[in-house]
Each structure stands twice: as structure tokens, then as C-alpha cells.
Design a protein around this motif. Structure first.
Motif, PDB file in Angstrom:
ATOM      1  N   PHE A  71      91.692  11.866 -10.287  1.00 37.17           N
ATOM      2  CA  PHE A  71      90.512  11.920 -11.142  1.00 37.17           C
ATOM      3  C   PHE A  71      90.406  13.185 -11.971  1.00 37.17           C
ATOM      4  CE2 PHE A  71      89.536   9.330  -7.423  1.00 37.17           C
ATOM      5  CZ  PHE A  71      89.235   8.129  -8.057  1.00 37.17           C
ATOM      6  N   SER A  72      91.450  13.974 -12.048  1.00 33.38           N
ATOM      7  CA  SER A  72      91.381  15.251 -12.745  1.00 33.38           C
ATOM      8  C   SER A  72      91.051  15.104 -14.225  1.00 33.38           C
ATOM      9  CB  SER A  72      92.686  16.029 -12.572  1.00 33.38           C
ATOM     10  OG  SER A  72      93.782  15.299 -13.095  1.00 33.38           O
TER      11      SER A  72
ATOM     12  N   MET B  33      82.934  11.324 -14.696  1.00 32.28           N
ATOM     13  CA  MET B  33      82.204  10.590 -13.678  1.00 32.28           C
ATOM     14  C   MET B  33      80.734  10.577 -14.066  1.00 32.28           C
ATOM     15  SD  MET B  33      84.687   9.868 -11.572  1.00 32.28           S
ATOM     16  CE  MET B  33      83.826   9.299 -10.098  1.00 32.28           C
TER      17      MET B  33
ATOM     18  N   TRP C  76      85.543  15.780 -14.350  1.00 33.14           N
ATOM     19  CA  TRP C  76      86.123  16.160 -13.073  1.00 33.14           C
ATOM     20  C   TRP C  76      86.800  17.515 -13.113  1.00 33.14           C
ATOM     21  CZ3 TRP C  76      84.992  14.209  -8.556  1.00 33.14           C
ATOM     22  CH2 TRP C  76      85.756  14.598  -7.454  1.00 33.14           C
ATOM     23  N   SER C  77      87.464  17.837 -14.227  1.00 35.95           N
ATOM     24  CA  SER C  77      88.167  19.108 -14.349  1.00 35.95           C
ATOM     25  C   SER C  77      87.237  20.280 -14.636  1.00 35.95           C
ATOM     26  CB  SER C  77      89.230  19.026 -15.445  1.00 35.95           C
ATOM     27  OG  SER C  77      88.650  18.712 -16.696  1.00 35.95           O
TER      28      SER C  77
ATOM     29  N   ARG D 271      80.336  17.947  -8.217  1.00 37.73           N
ATOM     30  CA  ARG D 271      81.530  17.323  -7.652  1.00 37.73           C
ATOM     31  C   ARG D 271      82.060  18.150  -6.498  1.00 37.73           C
ATOM     32  NH1 ARG D 271      83.287  20.775 -11.503  1.00 37.73           N
ATOM     33  NH2 ARG D 271      85.415  21.621 -11.337  1.00 37.73           N
TER      34      ARG D 271
ATOM     35  N   ASN E 284      85.777  18.530  -5.101  1.00 33.17           N
ATOM     36  CA  ASN E 284      87.168  18.145  -5.310  1.00 33.17           C
ATOM     37  C   ASN E 284      87.884  17.809  -4.005  1.00 33.17           C
ATOM     38  OD1 ASN E 284      86.271  20.036  -7.582  1.00 33.17           O
ATOM     39  ND2 ASN E 284      88.167  19.194  -8.432  1.00 33.17           N
TER      40      ASN E 284
ATOM     41  N   ASN F 192      86.720  14.353  -2.958  1.00 32.70           N
ATOM     42  CA  ASN F 192      86.727  13.327  -4.003  1.00 32.70           C
ATOM     43  C   ASN F 192      85.374  12.625  -4.109  1.00 32.70           C
ATOM     44  OD1 ASN F 192      89.333  13.755  -4.939  1.00 32.70           O
ATOM     45  ND2 ASN F 192      90.236  12.187  -3.615  1.00 32.70           N
TER      46      ASN F 192
ATOM     47  N   VAL G 103      81.320  12.723  -5.990  1.00 39.55           N
ATOM     48  CA  VAL G 103      80.389  13.189  -7.006  1.00 39.55           C
ATOM     49  C   VAL G 103      78.988  12.934  -6.478  1.00 39.55           C
ATOM     50  CG1 VAL G 103      79.547  12.903  -9.358  1.00 39.55           C
ATOM     51  CG2 VAL G 103      81.999  12.755  -8.880  1.00 39.55           C
TER      52      VAL G 103
ATOM     53  N   ALA H  83      83.175   5.596 -13.551  1.00 43.20           N
ATOM     54  CA  ALA H  83      84.272   6.482 -13.923  1.00 43.20           C
ATOM     55  C   ALA H  83      85.002   5.952 -15.144  1.00 43.20           C
ATOM     56  CB  ALA H  83      85.250   6.643 -12.764  1.00 43.20           C
TER      57      ALA H  83
END
Length: 124
Positions: free
Chosen positions: A29-30, A34, A53-54, A72, A74, A77, A79, A98
Motif C-alpha cells: 500500500f505504499s 486510503m 500511505w507514504s 495510519r 504502517n 497495515n 488506517v 483504497a
């Protein structure tokens, strides 16, 4: 495939708080955005918040600015949507979504994957 599962909904009084979580699996998901949406009976699905996500991008609907916070985790995984100062107007089914689009997505049509939804009810 991407699987999204929401949790954390419930019944609260006006002015109270809830924290929703969205567990994501099946894909890296990088590069994803979301989002959180909500839908009340008889109404269209409404944008609530989105996070990249990043990192670097957070965006909220005017109706929830200052009250809701998207974040989030990480490592897990997930949110989350922290909802404070809840109002009866916030009552709806809340959905996690997403998408891999490059621009900030704020409409349902821009999202590819959806969770099953979790009910949030705010009493007066």
C-alpha cells in the motif's frame, strides 16, 4: 487483491468519541491513498477523509475538520479515523476505501477497493 475490514463502530451520545480502524491486506500500500466515506439511509455516499500511505497528504471534508483525524500504522497495515465531538448528523455507515490513483481522491468513483462498512450511531 486488496481486502479491507472496518471495525470500531457503535452507539455514542452527542459529544462523544469513537475510533474506527481499517485493516488492509493482500497488496503493498505504499503508493495508495486510503479514504473514509460515510453513507446515511437515503443519502449519497459522502467523502470524509483521505490519507496517502507514504505520507505528506491529509485531507478532510469541511464537515469534519477539527473533529476527525485520519492516521495510519504502517507496521499493522491499518488506517484509523479518530472521531471526536460527534454529532447526530455523523450517524451513518462508515466505509474504508483504497485506490492507487496519483491525485488526491475525494469521490467514490475514484476508489477501487471497499470494506464492508461499520455502523456509527450518534444519539442526541
Amino acid at each position: 487483491q486488496v481486502q479491507l475490514v472496518e471495525s470500531g463502530g457503535g452507539l455514542v451520545q452527542a459529544g462523544g468519541s469513537l475510533r474506527l480502524s481499517c485493516a488492509a491486506s493482500g497488496r503493498t500500500f505504499s503508493s495508495y491513498f486510503m479514504g473514509w466515506f460515510r453513507q446515511a439511509p437515503g443519502k449519497e455516499r459522502e467523502f470524509v477523509a483521505v490519507i496517502r500511505w507514504s505520507g505528506g497528504i491529509l485531507y478532510y471534508a469541511d464537515s469534519v475538520k477539527g473533529r476527525f483525524t485520519i492516521s495510519r500504522d504502517n507496521a499493522k497495515n491499518t488506517v484509523s479515523l479518530q472521531m471526536n465531538s460527534l454529532k447526530p448528523e455523523d450517524t451513518a455507515v462508515y466505509y474504508c476505501a483504497a485506490t492507487a490513483t496519483a491525485r488526491v481522491p475525494t469521490t467514490p468513483a475514484e476508489y477501487t477497493y471497499w470494506g464492508q462498512g461499520t455502523q456509527v450511531t450518534v444519539s442526541s
